[in-house]
Scaffold this motif. Structure first.
Motif, short mmCIF file in Angstrom:
data_model
loop_
_atom_site.label_atom_id
_atom_site.label_comp_id
_atom_site.label_asym_id
_atom_site.label_seq_id
_atom_site.Cartn_x
_atom_site.Cartn_y
_atom_site.Cartn_z
N ILE A 8 55.02 40.97 60.95
CA ILE A 8 54.84 41.20 62.39
C ILE A 8 56.15 41.76 62.94
CG2 ILE A 8 54.14 40.14 64.59
CD1 ILE A 8 52.12 39.40 62.47
N HIS A 9 56.11 42.93 63.55
CA HIS A 9 57.36 43.55 64.02
C HIS A 9 57.60 43.30 65.51
CE1 HIS A 9 60.81 46.06 63.52
NE2 HIS A 9 60.49 46.72 64.63
N ILE A 10 58.79 42.79 65.80
CA ILE A 10 59.20 42.55 67.20
C ILE A 10 60.37 43.50 67.50
CG2 ILE A 10 59.92 40.77 68.87
CD1 ILE A 10 57.25 40.11 67.36
N PRO A 11 60.12 44.55 68.27
CA PRO A 11 61.14 45.62 68.37
C PRO A 11 62.14 45.45 69.52
CG PRO A 11 59.12 46.36 69.38
CD PRO A 11 58.88 44.93 68.96
N PHE A 12 62.54 44.22 69.80
CA PHE A 12 63.49 44.01 70.90
C PHE A 12 64.80 43.41 70.39
CE2 PHE A 12 59.11 43.41 72.45
CZ PHE A 12 59.04 44.47 73.35
N CYS A 13 65.90 43.91 70.93
CA CYS A 13 67.23 43.38 70.59
C CYS A 13 68.07 43.37 71.85
CB CYS A 13 67.93 44.27 69.57
SG CYS A 13 67.43 43.90 67.90
N VAL A 14 68.98 42.40 71.92
CA VAL A 14 69.83 42.30 73.12
C VAL A 14 70.70 43.55 73.24
CG1 VAL A 14 71.68 40.95 74.20
CG2 VAL A 14 69.82 39.78 72.98
N LYS A 15 71.21 43.99 72.10
CA LYS A 15 72.13 45.14 72.08
C LYS A 15 71.99 45.80 70.72
CE LYS A 15 77.10 45.84 72.18
NZ LYS A 15 78.23 45.17 71.54
N LYS A 16 72.23 47.09 70.67
CA LYS A 16 72.08 47.78 69.39
C LYS A 16 73.39 47.69 68.60
CE LYS A 16 69.06 50.34 67.19
NZ LYS A 16 67.82 49.82 66.68
N CYS A 17 73.33 47.21 67.35
CA CYS A 17 74.52 47.16 66.50
C CYS A 17 74.84 48.59 66.01
CB CYS A 17 74.28 46.26 65.30
SG CYS A 17 73.76 44.60 65.76
N ILE A 18 76.10 48.86 65.73
CA ILE A 18 76.48 50.27 65.48
C ILE A 18 75.93 50.83 64.16
CG2 ILE A 18 78.61 50.19 66.89
CD1 ILE A 18 80.14 50.18 64.17
N ASP A 21 69.61 51.19 62.10
CA ASP A 21 68.58 52.23 62.29
C ASP A 21 67.18 51.62 62.26
OD1 ASP A 21 68.27 51.76 59.59
OD2 ASP A 21 67.86 53.85 59.11
N PHE A 22 67.12 50.30 62.46
CA PHE A 22 65.79 49.67 62.54
C PHE A 22 65.13 50.04 63.86
CE2 PHE A 22 68.03 46.24 59.98
CZ PHE A 22 67.53 46.70 58.78
N LEU A 23 63.82 49.89 63.88
CA LEU A 23 63.08 50.23 65.09
C LEU A 23 63.21 49.07 66.08
CD1 LEU A 23 61.19 52.37 66.27
CD2 LEU A 23 59.29 51.17 65.19
N ILE A 193 75.04 50.48 54.15
CA ILE A 193 74.74 51.91 53.93
C ILE A 193 74.76 52.59 55.28
CG2 ILE A 193 73.02 53.58 53.09
CD1 ILE A 193 72.07 51.32 51.19
N PRO A 194 75.74 53.47 55.52
CA PRO A 194 75.78 54.13 56.83
C PRO A 194 74.60 55.10 56.95
CG PRO A 194 77.85 54.37 55.61
CD PRO A 194 76.84 53.88 54.64
N GLU A 195 73.72 54.82 57.89
CA GLU A 195 72.51 55.64 58.06
C GLU A 195 72.76 56.73 59.09
OE1 GLU A 195 69.97 55.31 56.17
OE2 GLU A 195 70.05 53.24 55.42
N GLU A 196 72.30 57.93 58.75
CA GLU A 196 72.44 59.05 59.67
C GLU A 196 71.80 58.71 61.02
OE1 GLU A 196 71.51 62.60 57.43
OE2 GLU A 196 72.02 63.78 59.22
N GLY A 197 72.46 59.14 62.09
CA GLY A 197 71.88 58.90 63.42
C GLY A 197 72.44 57.64 64.06
N THR A 198 73.19 56.85 63.31
CA THR A 198 73.77 55.65 63.92
C THR A 198 75.20 55.95 64.38
OG1 THR A 198 74.66 54.86 61.79
CG2 THR A 198 72.45 54.13 62.38
N PRO A 199 75.71 55.21 65.37
CA PRO A 199 77.10 55.43 65.81
C PRO A 199 78.09 55.26 64.65
CG PRO A 199 75.93 54.03 67.37
CD PRO A 199 75.01 54.23 66.21
N LEU A 200 77.81 54.32 63.75
CA LEU A 200 78.73 54.11 62.62
C LEU A 200 78.82 55.37 61.76
CD1 LEU A 200 80.53 52.24 60.87
CD2 LEU A 200 78.49 51.68 59.56
N PHE A 201 77.70 55.99 61.50
CA PHE A 201 77.66 57.21 60.68
C PHE A 201 78.54 58.29 61.32
CE2 PHE A 201 75.90 61.24 59.22
CZ PHE A 201 75.77 61.01 57.86
N ASP A 202 78.40 58.45 62.63
CA ASP A 202 79.20 59.46 63.34
C ASP A 202 80.69 59.12 63.28
OD1 ASP A 202 76.82 60.62 63.96
OD2 ASP A 202 76.70 59.82 66.00
#
Ligand code: SF4
Length: 378
Positions: A8-18, A21-23, A193-202
């Motif tokens: 069961i997917h719950i797509p809410f987070c308080v803040k996005k970690c850098i 790339d999860f939904l 694993i630094p995923e493309e599209g994340t702030p960490l990747f940049d």
């Protein structure tokens, strides 16, 4: 009767970690109520196809399921029990994050039958937590563990990450020591694993922070394997360690190519030889119609290869007996050439009985170069 896992997917987070790339969304809590209504409807709708199954694992993941009101979670748990046939020994997991978990929430989870909790720590080093954009401190994690234990949880997982820019071997060792002393039953330790599209990747690509050193990453992994085994954890999957009997039965379904149904935004399923992925668009999902971004029937050859590839995530390798039951072919006969090549490269061993191979466990080298194994079955 066949068994089924539910995700069961719950797509809410308080803040996005850098690095994430999860939904998951930090700014959509206002949609919680309608999201959970849609989820309940999806449970009712889809359960009809699974009347001949018994659900023996449920995993509420995300996102951060502990960031939403427990009433939503309780209603989902009730909807599952009302609509599916449930096994007596159900493993029912919820993911949570420190800073969003309280004893009251844990008690509410226990009341509706949740019996396993996963707590995302990632690191016990405050500097690293800050760098990753986590919302909590190590102390919050210790509070979460206390909350879960006093509520009665006996089966507790903690997620860790290593190979983080700026993380020293000593910092990771300290995290492992603290995690083990927390008295939990399961640890997942993933190399970042630094995923493309994340702030960490940049940040890494622009040279703002240096890429983590490969050598240190491996040293961390080897230390974790050795230390956790000495501390009574069995290394049962490349990144997963458990006290005997506390392996994640739900995750084993993924690695053993067993059937599961994913419910919620972007959730993936595997059943009847099909791989299905729900829409990742919130507005489309909320309309309550089944829209998929993937819906493919897998041919038998591909399914067998997937069985091998996923099975080699487990330290003991894919199970030849399961393979025989499922496909009515001997695993060694089918993949003799590949298995011999992998053994020749020192990536797997052959477990022999009466001179015949009955298992293909990963070697230490195989744990480090698992991708080479997977590639043979793509
Ligand atoms: S808490 Fe987990 S799911 Fe949420 S943003 Fe951070 S890593 Fe992603």
């Amino acid at each position: 009767m066949k068994t089924l896992g539910l995700y069961i997917h719950i797509p809410f987070c308080v803040k996005k970690c850098i690095y994430c790339d999860f939904l998951s969304f930090p700014d959509r809590f206002g949609q919680c109520e309608i999201y959970f209504k849609a989820l309940e409807k999806e449970i009712e709708r889809k359960s009809k196809q699974f009347k001949h199954y018994t659900v023996d694992t449920v995993f509420i993941g995300g996102g951060t399921p502990s960031s939403v009101d427990t009433l939503f979670i309780s209603n989902i748990a009730i909807a599952i029990k009302d609509n599916f046939k449930i096994a007596k020994d159900l493993e029912f997991t919820i993911e949570s994050n420190p800073g969003t978990l309280t004893r009251h929430k844990c008690l509410d989870y226990m009341k509706v039958g949740i019996n396993r909790i996963s707590i995302g720590l990632q690191s016990a080093d405050e500097k690293i937590l800050k760098f990753l954009g986590r919302i909590h401190t190590y102390e919050d994690y210790a509070d979460s563990i206390l909350a879960a234990k006093t509520a009665g949880f006996k089966n507790i997982n903690t997620d860790l990450i290593f190979g983080i820019p700026g993380q020293s071997l000593d910092s990771f060792k300290d995290t492992l020591h603290k995690t083990v002393s927390a008295g939990i039953t399961h640890i997942s330790a993933y190399s970042l694993i630094p995923e493309e599209g994340t702030p960490l990747f940049d940040m890494l690509e622009s040279g703002k922070v240096p890429y983590p050193d490969d050598g240190i990453d491996r040293e961390m992994y080897h230390y974790a394997c050795e230390f956790l085994e000495k501390s009574g954890f069995e290394h049962y999957e490349i990144s997963n360690f458990a006290v005997k009997g506390c392996e994640s039965r739900h995750n084993l379904k993924y690695w053993e190519e067993k059937e599961y149904l994913g419910l919620g935004l972007g959730a993936s399923s595997f059943y009847d030889g099909k791989r299905i992925k729900n829409t990742t668009d919130m507005d489309t999902y909320l309309k309550g119609k089944d829209e998929y971004i993937e819906d493919i029937k897998i041919d038998k050859e591909t399914e067998m290869k997937e069985f091998m590839m996923l099975g080699f995530r487990k330290t003991k390798g894919p199970d030849p007996a399961d393979f025989k039951v499922k496909y009515r072919i001997d695993m060694y006969e089918k993949y003799r050439i590949d298995l011999n090549i992998l053994r020749g490269k020192g990536l797997i061993d052959f477990k022999l009985e009466k001179g015949k191979p009955v298992g293909f466990p990963l070697t230490e080298k195989g744990l480090d170069f698992a991708n080479e194994i997977f590639e043979r079955f793509v």
